[in-house]
Write a protein that holds these residues in place. Structure first.
Motif, PDB file in Angstrom:
ATOM      1  N   GLU A 118       0.878  -1.188   0.000  1.00 17.66           N
ATOM      2  CA  GLU A 118       0.000   0.000   0.000  1.00 17.66           C
ATOM      3  C   GLU A 118       0.908   1.228   0.000  1.00 17.66           C
ATOM      4  O   GLU A 118       1.751   1.356   0.884  1.00 17.66           O
ATOM      5  N   PRO A 119       0.758   2.092  -0.988  1.00 18.72           N
ATOM      6  CA  PRO A 119       1.723   3.201  -1.110  1.00 18.72           C
ATOM      7  C   PRO A 119       1.655   4.190   0.053  1.00 18.72           C
ATOM      8  O   PRO A 119       2.660   4.730   0.464  1.00 18.72           O
ATOM      9  N   ASP A 120       0.477   4.456   0.535  1.00 18.87           N
ATOM     10  CA  ASP A 120       0.386   5.427   1.625  1.00 18.87           C
ATOM     11  C   ASP A 120      -0.292   4.782   2.838  1.00 18.87           C
ATOM     12  O   ASP A 120      -1.348   5.230   3.282  1.00 18.87           O
ATOM     13  N   ALA A 121       0.337   3.715   3.283  1.00 20.66           N
ATOM     14  CA  ALA A 121      -0.261   2.945   4.381  1.00 20.66           C
ATOM     15  C   ALA A 121      -0.531   3.829   5.588  1.00 20.66           C
ATOM     16  O   ALA A 121       0.330   4.587   6.023  1.00 20.66           O
ATOM     17  N   GLY A 122      -1.759   3.759   6.085  1.00 19.82           N
ATOM     18  CA  GLY A 122      -2.137   4.511   7.293  1.00 19.82           C
ATOM     19  C   GLY A 122      -2.453   5.971   7.023  1.00 19.82           C
ATOM     20  O   GLY A 122      -2.945   6.680   7.901  1.00 19.82           O
ATOM     21  N   LEU A 123      -2.203   6.455   5.793  1.00 17.39           N
ATOM     22  CA  LEU A 123      -2.480   7.888   5.503  1.00 17.39           C
ATOM     23  C   LEU A 123      -3.593   7.974   4.466  1.00 17.39           C
ATOM     24  O   LEU A 123      -3.794   7.035   3.703  1.00 17.39           O
ATOM     25  N   PRO A 124      -4.252   9.165   4.384  1.00 17.74           N
ATOM     26  CA  PRO A 124      -5.240   9.303   3.313  1.00 17.74           C
ATOM     27  C   PRO A 124      -4.491   9.294   1.982  1.00 17.74           C
ATOM     28  O   PRO A 124      -3.417   9.877   1.884  1.00 17.74           O
ATOM     29  N   PRO A 125      -5.056   8.623   0.986  1.00 16.90           N
ATOM     30  CA  PRO A 125      -4.322   8.535  -0.285  1.00 16.90           C
ATOM     31  C   PRO A 125      -4.011   9.931  -0.861  1.00 16.90           C
ATOM     32  O   PRO A 125      -4.914  10.770  -0.947  1.00 16.90           O
ATOM     33  N   ALA A 126      -2.758  10.125  -1.237  1.00 16.08           N
ATOM     34  CA  ALA A 126      -2.366  11.423  -1.801  1.00 16.08           C
ATOM     35  C   ALA A 126      -2.590  11.383  -3.304  1.00 16.08           C
ATOM     36  O   ALA A 126      -1.640  11.350  -4.095  1.00 16.08           O
ATOM     37  N   ILE A 127      -3.863  11.341  -3.717  1.00 14.28           N
ATOM     38  CA  ILE A 127      -4.181  11.306  -5.151  1.00 14.28           C
ATOM     39  C   ILE A 127      -5.181  12.426  -5.455  1.00 14.28           C
ATOM     40  O   ILE A 127      -5.703  13.064  -4.529  1.00 14.28           O
ATOM     41  N   SER A 128      -5.470  12.605  -6.715  1.00 17.57           N
ATOM     42  CA  SER A 128      -6.436  13.652  -7.048  1.00 17.57           C
ATOM     43  C   SER A 128      -7.860  13.114  -6.981  1.00 17.57           C
ATOM     44  O   SER A 128      -8.301  12.381  -7.844  1.00 17.57           O
ATOM     45  N   ARG A 129      -8.507  13.509  -5.899  1.00 18.03           N
ATOM     46  CA  ARG A 129      -9.899  13.093  -5.751  1.00 18.03           C
ATOM     47  C   ARG A 129     -10.774  13.788  -6.795  1.00 18.03           C
ATOM     48  O   ARG A 129     -11.782  13.248  -7.240  1.00 18.03           O
ATOM     49  N   SER A 130     -10.361  15.014  -7.150  1.00 19.99           N
ATOM     50  CA  SER A 130     -11.183  15.756  -8.114  1.00 19.99           C
ATOM     51  C   SER A 130     -11.201  15.030  -9.446  1.00 19.99           C
ATOM     52  O   SER A 130     -12.240  14.937 -10.104  1.00 19.99           O
ATOM     53  N   ILE A 131     -10.023  14.507  -9.854  1.00 20.87           N
ATOM     54  CA  ILE A 131      -9.974  13.777 -11.128  1.00 20.87           C
ATOM     55  C   ILE A 131     -10.832  12.508 -11.018  1.00 20.87           C
ATOM     56  O   ILE A 131     -11.618  12.193 -11.909  1.00 20.87           O
ATOM     57  N   THR A 132     -10.710  11.838  -9.876  1.00 20.81           N
ATOM     58  CA  THR A 132     -11.494  10.613  -9.680  1.00 20.81           C
ATOM     59  C   THR A 132     -12.980  10.940  -9.767  1.00 20.81           C
ATOM     60  O   THR A 132     -13.752  10.271 -10.439  1.00 20.81           O
ATOM     61  N   ARG A 133     -13.369  12.004  -9.040  1.00 25.54           N
ATOM     62  CA  ARG A 133     -14.793  12.350  -9.022  1.00 25.54           C
ATOM     63  C   ARG A 133     -15.280  12.720 -10.415  1.00 25.54           C
ATOM     64  O   ARG A 133     -16.358  12.311 -10.837  1.00 25.54           O
ATOM     65  N   ARG A 134     -14.424  13.508 -11.121  1.00 27.64           N
ATOM     66  CA  ARG A 134     -14.842  13.898 -12.472  1.00 27.64           C
ATOM     67  C   ARG A 134     -15.063  12.658 -13.338  1.00 27.64           C
ATOM     68  O   ARG A 134     -16.029  12.570 -14.086  1.00 27.64           O
ATOM     69  N   THR A 135     -14.143  11.671 -13.220  1.00 31.51           N
ATOM     70  CA  THR A 135     -14.257  10.429 -14.014  1.00 31.51           C
ATOM     71  C   THR A 135     -15.584   9.744 -13.704  1.00 31.51           C
ATOM     72  O   THR A 135     -16.302   9.309 -14.602  1.00 31.51           O
ATOM     73  N   ILE A 136     -15.858   9.696 -12.420  1.00 39.31           N
ATOM     74  CA  ILE A 136     -17.082   8.990 -12.011  1.00 39.31           C
ATOM     75  C   ILE A 136     -18.318   9.760 -12.470  1.00 39.31           C
ATOM     76  O   ILE A 136     -19.287   9.179 -12.962  1.00 39.31           O
ATOM     77  N   GLU A 137     -18.260  11.091 -12.352  1.00 45.68           N
ATOM     78  CA  GLU A 137     -19.440  11.892 -12.717  1.00 45.68           C
ATOM     79  C   GLU A 137     -19.695  11.887 -14.221  1.00 45.68           C
ATOM     80  O   GLU A 137     -20.837  11.798 -14.653  1.00 45.68           O
TER      81      GLU A 137
END
Ligand code: ATP
Ligand code: MG
Length: 606
Positions: A118-137
């Motif tokens: 797990e790349p960020d074990a124990g931490l909130p993932p340091a990724i772009s949630r906005s990009i993820t959300r846009r993809t999903i939306e």
């Protein structure tokens, strides 16, 4: 063939090969593909062949991934597998599988680094949630090879904050529904992903989405099954409890029914002749007499020694007759004092004498429409007798101190253990009263004159004791039974009842009552001592016959009715015994007198 035609043919053959492969779902067609390519090699450029070959291998890889993913029905394992595959086939530094929860929030299910950790074990993932959300939306995949400088994401803080470079994000789509996304990135390298990588990611996403849906369905199914199983178990448990309850209740019901039947039986039999135990002829005569008197209103005088059942018979008359729903009043006449006799019998009005603090009904008024049973009538003084005679004659009473006259409708039953006829003769009992009371006379025979009833009575009292105390029913040994049958019972049935009670208690846990428990004065009573010498001078022959009869009855009872055995003990031949039995009207069990004796006996009671 023109080059374009050849290319077209090669492409078509390749499509056919793919189809074949898909159908076969194996690598066995690889050689066939190679052969086709080789056959067409001259007409195609090496680059083109390489591209086709590459494309073919990619398809094989996808097929493998598809098979691998779709074979997994465990959701958590499937998610792990999906992200591991993505990381493996696409050159990504990190991969995330995100699902939408019921509220529509992003739920990071699995995260993988290049090292499979797990790349960020124990931490909130340091990724772009906005990009993820846009993809999903939008339901459209996103690819950028320099996110930091991509105008589309200029406002996305996370892109800037985490200095994200190469990112790909593809939706997980089931028909029109988007259930989540697969996100891969490479934070340090720009231009990491190609359009081909994105196609691959999208393809894997399409397969993963179907597999996730399947796994979710399987999981839902399992959950449902577990729920059904739990519900089934609960229903079974409830059923079991219900069955137990029903069984318990039916037991209780049966017990209530039994006790009801018993109490009904008691109600029905308490005062009918079933309650009067005995099969001896003297008692049979009493029953026949009772049959004729219970339905009438005529006065009955019961004569018998103490404890012979006078009150029992008086109750039987009342409770078997038309007055049974009215009062049965029983009073021992000898216990009423001379001075209170009138007041007791007829009542008094307030102030009639000292102590008469209120109006009071007398026994006659209390017994109105019912029966008045006056016991020990032979003990009444002459004065009391005349007061009794008056009310019996006119059926009217006047309370002591009162003026009003009350009509009463009372059936009179009297009892005495004396011989009232002798009392009349001696001038101790008013003759007129005697005739008034003695319309029907019932003579209760003493127990010693109906010894055959002793075992029956003993058994009856043992049963009564067991029922009353809730203890197991006991039996008398033949020897104990014989000892009881031999005794004279001066206290009659009452004495026998007491002795049986005593035996039942003293014999404690022993189921059979043996003679050593029997009271010594009963056990040691020798046959001679049981022979009563009649008070009045009597014919010797008749007396000896009486004794002979009793000895035969006793022996037969002791031998359980066995005539040969009894004859041996008595020193008689079997035939000799049979003749004597016939003469005395004795049956094999030592009971039932028949013929001549029966008629004589009946006459005596009437
Ligand atoms: N034939 C019988 N069958 C069953 N029980 C009997 C019988 N005769 C008498 N008993 C019982 O014996 C006891 C005495 O009976 P009861 O009180 O009727 O006698 P009694 O003649 O009135 O006696 P007493 O002269 O002392 O008043 C009672 O418990 C009664 O139930
Ligand atoms: Mg009595």
């Amino acid at each position: 063939m023109a080059r374009d035609d050849k290319t077209k043919r090669a492409e078509e053959e390749l499509r056919l090969a793919r189809l074949l492969h898909r159908r076969a779902e194996s690598r066995s067609d690889t050689e066939e593909v190679r052969r086709i390519l080789r056959r067409n090699a001259k007409s195609l450029t090496p680059e083109y062949i390489e591209r086709l070959w590459q494309e073919y291998n990619d398809l094989l890889r996808l097929l493998e991934i598809n098979l691998d993913i779709s074979a997994e029905h465990n959701l958590s394992k499937l998610l792990d597998k999906s992200i591991d595959t993505v990381i493996e086939v696409i050159n990504a530094e990190r991969g995330y599988l995100i699902l939408l929860d019921r509220k529509g929030d992003l739920r990071f299910e699995v995260a993988r680094g290049i090292d499979h950790r797990e790349p960020d074990a124990g931490l909130p993932p340091a990724i772009s949630r906005s990009i993820t959300r846009r993809t999903i939306e939008t339901g459209r995949a996103v690819i950028t090879n320099n996110a930091e400088e991509d105008a589309r994401f200029a406002d996305f803080a996370s892109v800037q904050d985490f200095q994200l470079r190469s990112i790909m994000c593809a939706p997980l789509k089931i028909k029109e529904d988007i259930i989540g996304a697969l996100y891969v990135d490479n934070r340090s390298i720009k231009g990491n992903f190609s359009q081909k990588d994105l196609d691959l990611l999208e393809t894997i996403c399409a397969q993963a989405a179907i597999a996730i849906e399947n796994a979710q369905l399987v999981e839902d199914n399992l959950k449902q099954q577990r729920k059904l199983l739990a519900a089934k178990e609960e229903v079974e448990l409830l059923n079991k409890q219900l069955a137990e309850k029903v069984q318990r209740q039916s037991h209780e019901l049966a017990a209530v029914r039994r006790s009801l039947e018993r109490s009904q039986m008691c109600l029905e039999t308490k005062y009918n002749y079933d309650n009067i135990i005995g099969r001896s002829e003297p008692l049979q005569r009493v029953f026949r007499l009772l049959d004729r008197t219970t339905e009438t209103d005529v006065p009955v005088l019961i004569q018998g020694e103490s404890g012979t059942g006078k009150e029992l018979v008086a109750r039987a008359i009342h409770f078997n007759g038309p007055r049974k729903s009215h009062p049965f009043i029983s009073e021992n006449a000898s216990s009423i004092s001379e001075s209170l006799f009138e007041s007791e019998l007829f009542g008094h009005v307030k102030g009639a004498f000292t102590g008469a603090v209120s109006d009071r009904k007398g026994l006659f008024e209390l017994a109105d429409k019912g029966t008045l049973f006056l016991d020990e009538i032979g003990d009444l003084s002459m004065d009391m007798q005349s007061k009794l005679l008056r009310v019996i004659e006119n059926g009217e009473i006047r309370r002591v101190g009162g003026k009003d006259i009350h009509k009463v409708d009372v059936r009179i039953i009297t009892a005495t253990n004396k011989d009232p006829a002798a009392l009349v003769k001696q001038g101790l009992f008013r003759e007129d009263l005697y005739y008034r009371l003695n319309v029907v006379k019932i003579v209760l025979p003493p127990l010693r004159e109906r010894r055959e009833d002793i075992p029956l009575l003993a058994e009856h009292f043992l049963k009564e004791h067991a029922e009353k105390t809730g203890t197991p029913l006991k039996a008398l040994s033949p020897e104990a039974s014989a000892a009881l049958a031999e005794y004279d019972w001066p206290g009659n049935v009452r004495e026998l009842e007491n002795e049986i009670c005593r035996l039942a208690v003293l014999s404690a846990s022993s189921p059979v009552i043996t003679p050593e428990f029997v009271s010594p004065h009963i056990r040691n009573a020798t046959p001679s001592s049981t022979v009563t010498i009649p008070e009045q001078p009597r014919n010797l022959h008749a007396t000896i016959e009486e004794i002979e009869k009793r000895i035969i009855v006793k022996t037969l009872n002791g031998c359980g009715g066995n005539k040969s055995k009894s004859a041996r003990i008595l020193g008689l031949s079997r035939d000799g015994l049979r003749k004597k039995m016939l003469r005395y009207g004795i049956n094999t069990t030592g009971g039932e007198v028949t013929g001549k004796d029966k008629n004589n006996a009946e006459r005596e009671n009437e």
